[in-house]
Scaffold this active site. Structure first.
Site, PDB file in Angstrom:
ATOM      1  N   SER A   1       0.791  -1.229   0.000  1.00 55.03           N
ATOM      2  CA  SER A   1       0.000   0.000   0.000  1.00 55.03           C
ATOM      3  C   SER A   1       0.823   1.280   0.000  1.00 55.03           C
ATOM      4  CB  SER A   1      -0.927   0.008   1.208  1.00 55.03           C
ATOM      5  OG  SER A   1      -0.178   0.020   2.398  1.00 55.03           O
TER       6      SER A   1
ATOM      7  N   HIS B   1      -5.460  -4.164  -0.758  1.00 54.14           N
ATOM      8  CA  HIS B   1      -5.376  -3.080  -1.752  1.00 54.14           C
ATOM      9  C   HIS B   1      -5.484  -3.580  -3.195  1.00 54.14           C
ATOM     10  CE1 HIS B   1      -4.479   0.228   1.017  1.00 54.14           C
ATOM     11  NE2 HIS B   1      -3.944  -0.736   1.766  1.00 54.14           N
TER      12      HIS B   1
ATOM     13  N   LYS C   1     -12.030  -0.881   1.989  1.00 52.09           N
ATOM     14  CA  LYS C   1     -11.327  -0.025   1.022  1.00 52.09           C
ATOM     15  C   LYS C   1     -12.171   0.047  -0.260  1.00 52.09           C
ATOM     16  CE  LYS C   1      -6.983  -1.168   3.284  1.00 52.09           C
ATOM     17  NZ  LYS C   1      -6.953  -0.071   4.258  1.00 52.09           N
TER      18      LYS C   1
END
Ligand code: PMP
Length: 396
Positions: free
Chosen positions: A186, A214, A244
């Site tokens: 990330s 991610h 996310k």
């Protein structure tokens, strides 16, 4: 140490961190976490959220969550293993398994919890874990909790991994050996070398574990790094977060049925902590459904990411070696990094500085997270501010 001494000790340490530029004040956002946010009454272009696809503020998810509250209430009411497993939770788990291409999935309250739970439920003091040195903090804590021997591997260094895997295997000391990696790192946006990792795993009988917090929603048209590389059958644990790209909250493990069944009877956050709310479960299920139906948001994310990276690079910023929309601007020195971020803020762009201990000392950066919800005008406006402030501080 008395209580008074403890507080004096903490105060001293906090002052030291402030002096070193290593103390980040917590910003309080006064709006939803979309492409434009409000802080201190001021509107800013937001380049710091993990809301990759804009789903955290998507009308369809909001509608689904509101309906879920009406039907199911606001809380799950008990831990999963008593009677807190509502059918919205099992529907979420079925959607995750379908999305990831695995036999089954288990949902947790967060991605952090999920790593703590999954690693420590399967690995123990007779085992070893080969862990990339840049793996997320929750992986590191999960490894520590398991009491397995932790063997740090140089970042994405396949020679180092191979050598350490071989040494661990040949030592005959360990019952099980696991290799753990982030799918997408990330802080730099680089992708794990999974094809090589699974080959090494096959050669030395390693269990494979990928935390794709991610990569999910981002790579493989949204299904994540593992599916993107066609390695579903070679990865034992596919971990992810619902907070996310999915835009909600929660974490999950996707894998074979017996692994998931084991986690249901052994992993402590599943057994002893209440599940996500029904609204969270329904909103996350809706997000997954949208991603399986259409590539539109994913394509927009990549378009925006490619555009931002190209423009910042052309201006002369060091954007590292990202292979995903994550766009770091590496500045180096901590105080300069914080000054840069502060000046961006004053000029209407929110891009948070990231310094030690989140990244190694001397590699401070402002990390930009373009999303599908940004318009080209917003990105152009932010880029103009980058140019102005970058020249002013002598970064470009
Ligand atoms: N794993 C990785 C790789 C992450 O980046 C994060 C979030 N920073 C987590 C796990 C934790 O996820 P969550 O925010 O859902 O706890």
């Amino acid at each position: 140490m008395t209580s008074q001494n403890l507080h004096a000790f903490l105060k001293g340490n906090l002052n030291e961190l402030r002096e070193q530029g290593l103390y980040n004040d917590i910003d309080v956002v006064e709006s939803s976490n979309g492409p434009i946010i409000k802080l201190d009454g001021k509107s800013l272009i937001n380049l710091s959220s993990n809301n990759y696809l804009g789903l955290a503020t998507d009308e369809r998810l909001k509608e689904a969550a509101i309906q879920a509250i009406q039907e199911w209430g606001v809380g799950a009411g008990a831990v999963r293993t008593i009677n807190g497993t509502l059918s919205v939770h099992t529907q979420l788990e079925e959607s995750i398994a379908e999305f990831k291409g695995t036999e089954a999935a288990i949902a947790y309250q967060s991605g952090f919890n999920c790593n703590m739970a999954a690693i420590s439920s399967v690995m123990d003091k007779h085992d070893a874990i080969l862990s990339d040195e840049l793996n997320h903090a929750s992986i590191i804590d999960g490894c520590r909790l398991s009491k397995a021997k932790i063997i740090r591997v140089n970042h994405s260094d396949m020679g180092d991994l191979r050598q350490k895997a071989q040494a661990a295997k040949e030592s005959g000391q360990y019952n099980k050996i696991m290799v753990i990696t982030d799918g997408v790192f990330s802080m730099d946006g680089d992708i794990a070398k999974l094809p090589e990792i699974v080959d090494i795993a096959e050669e030395f009988d390693l269990i494979t574990y990928v935390d794709d917090a991610h990569g999910s929603g981002v790579l493989g048209n949204g299904a994540g790094t593992v599916k993107h590389l066609g390695l579903q059958d070679k990865v034992d644990f596919q971990i992810g977060t619902l907070s996310k790209a999915i835009g909600v909250v929660g974490g999950y493990v996707a894998g074979k049925k017996e692994l998931i069944d084991w986690l249901k009877v052994r992993s402590r956050p599943f057994l002893f902590s209440t599940a996500v709310t029904p609204a969270d479960a329904v909103a996350a299920t809706k997000a997954i459904e949208l991603l399986m139906e259409s590539k539109e948001l994913n394509e927009r994310l990549w378009e925006n990411g490619d555009y931002l990276k190209r423009r910042l690079k052309d201006l002369g910023f060091d954007i590292g070696h990202s292979e995903t929309p994550i766009t770091p601007c590496v500045i180096g020195e901590e105080k300069k990094t914080q000054l840069f971020s502060k000046r961006l803020y004053e000029e209407g762009v929110y891009a948070k500085s990231i310094v030690f201990p989140t990244v190694p000392k001397g590699t401070g950066r402002v990390r930009n997270m373009p999303t599908a919800a940004h318009t080209k005008e917003m990105l152009d406006q932010a880029i103009a501010v980058y140019e102005k402030v970058g020249k002013e501080i002598g970064i470009i």
